[in-house]
Motif scaffolding. Structure first.
Motif, PDB file in Angstrom:
ATOM      1  N   ILE A 168       0.815  -1.230   0.000  1.00  0.00           N
ATOM      2  CA  ILE A 168       0.000   0.000   0.000  1.00  0.00           C
ATOM      3  C   ILE A 168       0.842   1.271   0.000  1.00  0.00           C
ATOM      4  N   ALA A 169       2.147   1.155   0.257  1.00  0.00           N
ATOM      5  CA  ALA A 169       3.015   2.344   0.291  1.00  0.00           C
ATOM      6  C   ALA A 169       4.368   1.994  -0.335  1.00  0.00           C
ATOM      7  N   PRO A 170       4.374   1.776  -1.654  1.00  0.00           N
ATOM      8  CA  PRO A 170       5.569   1.216  -2.302  1.00  0.00           C
ATOM      9  C   PRO A 170       6.773   2.154  -2.334  1.00  0.00           C
ATOM     10  N   ALA A 171       6.579   3.424  -2.022  1.00  0.00           N
ATOM     11  CA  ALA A 171       7.712   4.364  -2.051  1.00  0.00           C
ATOM     12  C   ALA A 171       7.993   4.935  -0.658  1.00  0.00           C
ATOM     13  N   LEU A 172       7.536   4.245   0.370  1.00  0.00           N
ATOM     14  CA  LEU A 172       7.625   4.781   1.733  1.00  0.00           C
ATOM     15  C   LEU A 172       9.066   4.813   2.251  1.00  0.00           C
ATOM     16  N   THR A 173       9.390   5.895   2.943  1.00  0.00           N
ATOM     17  CA  THR A 173      10.626   5.942   3.737  1.00  0.00           C
ATOM     18  C   THR A 173      10.220   5.970   5.203  1.00  0.00           C
ATOM     19  N   LEU A 174      10.709   5.002   5.973  1.00  0.00           N
ATOM     20  CA  LEU A 174      10.335   4.905   7.376  1.00  0.00           C
ATOM     21  C   LEU A 174      11.336   5.675   8.228  1.00  0.00           C
ATOM     22  N   PRO A 175      10.844   6.476   9.181  1.00  0.00           N
ATOM     23  CA  PRO A 175      11.772   7.176  10.067  1.00  0.00           C
ATOM     24  C   PRO A 175      12.717   6.182  10.746  1.00  0.00           C
ATOM     25  N   THR A 176      13.965   6.502  10.776  1.00  0.00           N
ATOM     26  CA  THR A 176      15.094   5.715  11.327  1.00  0.00           C
ATOM     27  C   THR A 176      15.407   4.439  10.541  1.00  0.00           C
ATOM     28  N   LEU A 177      14.443   3.874   9.810  1.00  0.00           N
ATOM     29  CA  LEU A 177      14.647   2.570   9.178  1.00  0.00           C
ATOM     30  C   LEU A 177      14.912   2.671   7.679  1.00  0.00           C
ATOM     31  N   GLY A 178      14.457   3.752   7.054  1.00  0.00           N
ATOM     32  CA  GLY A 178      14.786   3.976   5.649  1.00  0.00           C
ATOM     33  C   GLY A 178      13.747   3.449   4.671  1.00  0.00           C
ATOM     34  N   ASP A 179      14.228   3.178   3.465  1.00  0.00           N
ATOM     35  CA  ASP A 179      13.391   2.831   2.315  1.00  0.00           C
ATOM     36  C   ASP A 179      12.737   1.461   2.503  1.00  0.00           C
ATOM     37  N   ILE A 180      11.442   1.403   2.344  1.00  0.00           N
ATOM     38  CA  ILE A 180      10.710   0.133   2.479  1.00  0.00           C
ATOM     39  C   ILE A 180      11.293  -0.940   1.555  1.00  0.00           C
ATOM     40  N   ASN A 181      11.728  -0.543   0.363  1.00  0.00           N
ATOM     41  CA  ASN A 181      12.225  -1.545  -0.587  1.00  0.00           C
ATOM     42  C   ASN A 181      13.568  -2.128  -0.158  1.00  0.00           C
ATOM     43  N   GLN A 182      14.381  -1.309   0.490  1.00  0.00           N
ATOM     44  CA  GLN A 182      15.644  -1.808   1.054  1.00  0.00           C
ATOM     45  C   GLN A 182      15.369  -2.787   2.192  1.00  0.00           C
ATOM     46  N   LEU A 183      14.399  -2.462   3.012  1.00  0.00           N
ATOM     47  CA  LEU A 183      14.051  -3.348   4.140  1.00  0.00           C
ATOM     48  C   LEU A 183      13.549  -4.695   3.617  1.00  0.00           C
TER      49      LEU A 183
END
Ligand code: ROI
Length: 164
Positions: free
Chosen positions: A136-151
């Motif tokens: 639902i959020a394919p371009a999300l950057t998470l605070p402290t954790l970074g890019d959803i795709n990297q995770l």
């Protein structure tokens, strides 16, 4: 909603008492809260239990909402829904539950309160959170954790399956 509207992400999980119905009821209950609007709701995912294995598999999903509730007020609303849907805290850590609603993210805020840590601890390694979140959020950057795709790139599926 006011100018102070925040996008928050809520993780939903259940492994008791018809998990899919539990999540559908929770979605309806969240949508009937004041000052919250649904923005997106992921597919349902089937996932083996993380933690103790002597419990049923889970159904998980992630929901995005727009809200002008303060984070702690949103948390209290989610806890009330958990209790209304029959959740009993047995004291057993990481045991089975009818409904778990986690406040995963609250805008780009970091919150360290005795009752609430945001981003929710562990989400960077949990397939049952990251994959529905990415849906639902394919371009999300998470605070402290970074890019959803990297995770996601570092998070094996661990048996997670999207339900038809
Ligand atoms: N495991 C899965 N697969 N899904 C959950 O929602 C979940 N929730 C939990 C624990 C017990 C850690 N394991 C889980 O709280």
């Amino acid at each position: 909603m006011t100018a102070a509207t925040i996008t928050a992400y809520i993780g939903l999980g259940s492994n008791l008492a018809d998990p899919v119905s539990q999540l559908k009821s929770a979605r309806i209950a969240i949508n009937s809260l004041a000052r919250i609007e649904e923005l997106a709701f992921s597919s349902f995912y089937h996932s083996p239990p993380m933690g103790p294995q002597d419990q049923p598999d889970y159904v998980n999903a992630v929901m995005a909402v727009a809200t002008d509730l303060a984070a702690l007020d949103l948390l209290r609303c989610l806890q009330k829904i958990e209790h209304e849907q029959g959740r009993v805290r047995t004291g057993a850590r990481w045991g089975a539950r009818t409904l778990d609603l986690d406040l995963l993210l609250y805008g780009d805020q970091q919150i360290n309160h005795p009752d609430l840590i945001v981003p929710h601890p562990g989400i960077g390694e949990r397939a049952f959170v990251l994959y529905p979140l990415q849906e639902i959020a394919p371009a999300l950057t998470l605070p402290t954790l970074g890019d959803i795709n990297q995770l996601i790139a570092h998070c094996p599926l661990a048996g997670l399956k999207k339900l038809a």
